[in-house]
Enzyme design. Structure first.
Site, short mmCIF file in Angstrom:
data_model
loop_
_atom_site.label_atom_id
_atom_site.label_comp_id
_atom_site.label_asym_id
_atom_site.label_seq_id
_atom_site.Cartn_x
_atom_site.Cartn_y
_atom_site.Cartn_z
CB SER A 36 -0.85 -0.01 1.27
OG SER A 36 -1.45 1.24 1.48
CE1 TYR A 74 -4.10 -2.29 5.54
CE2 TYR A 74 -3.57 0.05 5.46
CZ TYR A 74 -3.83 -1.15 4.82
OH TYR A 74 -3.80 -1.19 3.45
CE LYS A 90 -1.65 -4.37 3.50
NZ LYS A 90 -1.90 -5.70 2.92
C1 UD1 Z 1 -5.94 4.65 3.64
C2 UD1 Z 1 -4.54 4.31 3.22
C3 UD1 Z 1 -4.55 3.13 2.31
C4 UD1 Z 1 -5.30 2.01 2.93
C5 UD1 Z 1 -6.70 2.43 3.22
C6 UD1 Z 1 -7.44 1.30 3.89
C7 UD1 Z 1 -3.09 6.28 3.07
C8 UD1 Z 1 -2.56 7.37 2.22
N1 UD1 Z 1 -3.95 5.44 2.49
O1 UD1 Z 1 -6.55 5.21 2.54
O2 UD1 Z 1 -3.22 2.72 2.08
O3 UD1 Z 1 -5.29 0.89 2.07
O4 UD1 Z 1 -6.65 3.55 4.11
O5 UD1 Z 1 -8.74 1.66 4.22
O6 UD1 Z 1 -2.79 6.16 4.23
N2 UD1 Z 1 -12.79 10.82 3.32
C9 UD1 Z 1 -13.80 11.70 3.63
N3 UD1 Z 1 -14.96 11.21 4.13
C10 UD1 Z 1 -15.17 9.87 4.32
C11 UD1 Z 1 -14.13 8.96 3.99
C12 UD1 Z 1 -12.94 9.48 3.50
O7 UD1 Z 1 -13.65 12.91 3.49
O8 UD1 Z 1 -16.25 9.48 4.79
C13 UD1 Z 1 -11.52 11.35 2.78
C14 UD1 Z 1 -10.31 11.04 3.62
O9 UD1 Z 1 -10.10 12.03 4.57
C15 UD1 Z 1 -9.22 10.97 2.56
C16 UD1 Z 1 -9.94 10.47 1.31
O10 UD1 Z 1 -11.32 10.71 1.53
O11 UD1 Z 1 -8.74 12.25 2.30
C17 UD1 Z 1 -9.72 9.00 1.08
O12 UD1 Z 1 -10.01 8.30 2.26
P1 UD1 Z 1 -10.11 6.71 2.32
O13 UD1 Z 1 -11.00 6.21 1.24
O14 UD1 Z 1 -10.46 6.33 3.72
O15 UD1 Z 1 -8.66 6.21 1.96
P2 UD1 Z 1 -7.24 6.63 2.59
O16 UD1 Z 1 -7.38 7.08 3.98
O17 UD1 Z 1 -6.54 7.49 1.62
#
Ligand code: UD1
Length: 339
Positions: A125, A150, A154
């Protein structure tokens, strides 16, 4: 050629099983159904026309893993997806993550050594990079201290592979560092179906649009980015699945340059959370109910892949657009909910 896919009924695993079958491989799936459902087997069969071999298997059970490999002596390659992946859950229950993500890897690799199995693809990841010093991020960037158990699993898993490849006479391994997988197969037969409330952005968006969640919370609009929301590299899961086939074939055809290699698997494009929300609204022609809330602890501000190594060395490139991915995710959500 017979390929073992662990976690093959999960989100990325199921798409990869289809991609392998489409490329002519016989697939054996093992899964413990902890975050997947048995009917994915039917769905895979309805897409590819072939039902993969399947065994329900708990990879934490070392003797069950040993028996499995006694029965399947003709495996040519392994793609190892089976793992837990919820960052928040890993903070609450770290030992579960170390057991699920590391013990299982060790047991599998012990069988690889015992049976002289050569070709092993590992799901890593972009989380191993932490908050990048410069963007886009290359595979040469330093691995930063993990911010969750988590993420740590990795990093440690990659180290386990490095250490083993240093001494193994047979093992060849590729770790694929995924950026953010989204979307679903165009048939809408398989897709992402998290148990409980989604932690990830796109399933939360589609469930909100489907009326299952009242409102999407956008975690922060005061970051140092153009629109203030976080930036990620969202990759279509079908493109990601294809990367596994390409990586496997690199090993099968002995094209790898060393017995342990790492590739970023992303699009190379960064998109903000608000860009994703607005792209979804445009693709589906509807307004999404969302509000800006506080930052989510542990989020990195911005990360997206330098894909040169994957493009030039591995010979793989993402092809699908954000719009393709969001449309397919929405078609999948509608089908699951009977909308
Ligand atoms: C993270 C990890 C990724 C991991 C994944 C597992 C990093 C960069 N990435 O992904 O390696 O496999 O978790 O779940 O650490 N968001 C919102 N509202 C929501 C959900 C998310 O605003 O309800 C935003 C988050 O703040 C983020 C983006 O959407 O900026 C993506 O979030 P998400 O889909 O949870 O993935 P990551 O956190 O990037």
């Amino acid at each position: 050629m017979k390929i073992l896919v662990t976690g093959g009924l999960g989100y990325i695993g199921s798409h990869t099983v289809v991609a392998l079958q489409n490329s002519g491989y016989d697939v054996v799936v093992v899964d413990n159904l902890s975050n997947s459902s048995i009917d994915v087997l039917d769905r895979i069969e309805s897409i590819s026309g072939t039902r993969p071999q399947y065994q329900e298997l708990e990879l934490r059970d070392k003797s069950a893993v040993t028996s499995f490999f006694e029965k399947h002596k003709d495996i040519n390659g392994i793609i190892h997806f089976a793992a837990s992946k919820a960052v928040g859950e890993s903070l609450e229950n770290p030992l579960l993550y170390y057991e699920n993500n590391l013990n299982t890897l060790v047991y599998l690799l012990q069988e690889c050594e015992k049976h002289k199995l050569a070709n092993f693809i590992f799901s890593s990841s972009c989380t191993v990079y932490g908050e990048p010093d410069s963007l886009p991020i290359t595979e040469a960037a330093p691995v930063k201290n993990a911010t969750s158990p988590y993420g740590n699993t990795k990093q440690i898993a990659e180290e386990i592979l490095v250490d083993l490849c240093r001494v193994s006479e047979t093992l060849n391994s590729i770790a694929l560092r995924y950026f953010n997988p989204i979307g679903a197969h165009k048939s809408a037969e398989i897709g992402e179906l998290p148990k409980g409330a989604p932690q990830n952005l796109v399933p939360f968006i589609t469930q909100t649009a489907a009326g299952i969640r009242e409102q999407l919370s956008v975690f922060g609009d005061d970051y140092d980015t153009e629109d203030g929301s976080c930036i990620r590299d969202y990759i279509h899961v079908v493109d990601l699945a294809n990367a596994h086939v390409v990586a496997l074939e690199r090993l099968l055809n002995k094209k790898n340059k060393s017995n342990y290699e790492v590739f970023n698997i992303g699009t190379g494009r960064g998109s903000s959370v608000l860009e994703v929300v607005h792209a979804f609204e445009k693709v589906t022609d509807q307004k999404l109910n969302y509000k800006i809330v506080d930052r989510r602890p542990g989020d990195v501000v911005s990360v997206y892949a330098d894909t040169n190594k994957a493009n030039n060395e591995l010979g793989w490139k993402s092809e699908k657009t954000m719009e393709d991915a969001l449309e397919s995710a929405w078609e999948w959500e509608k089908k699951v909910r009977g909308i």
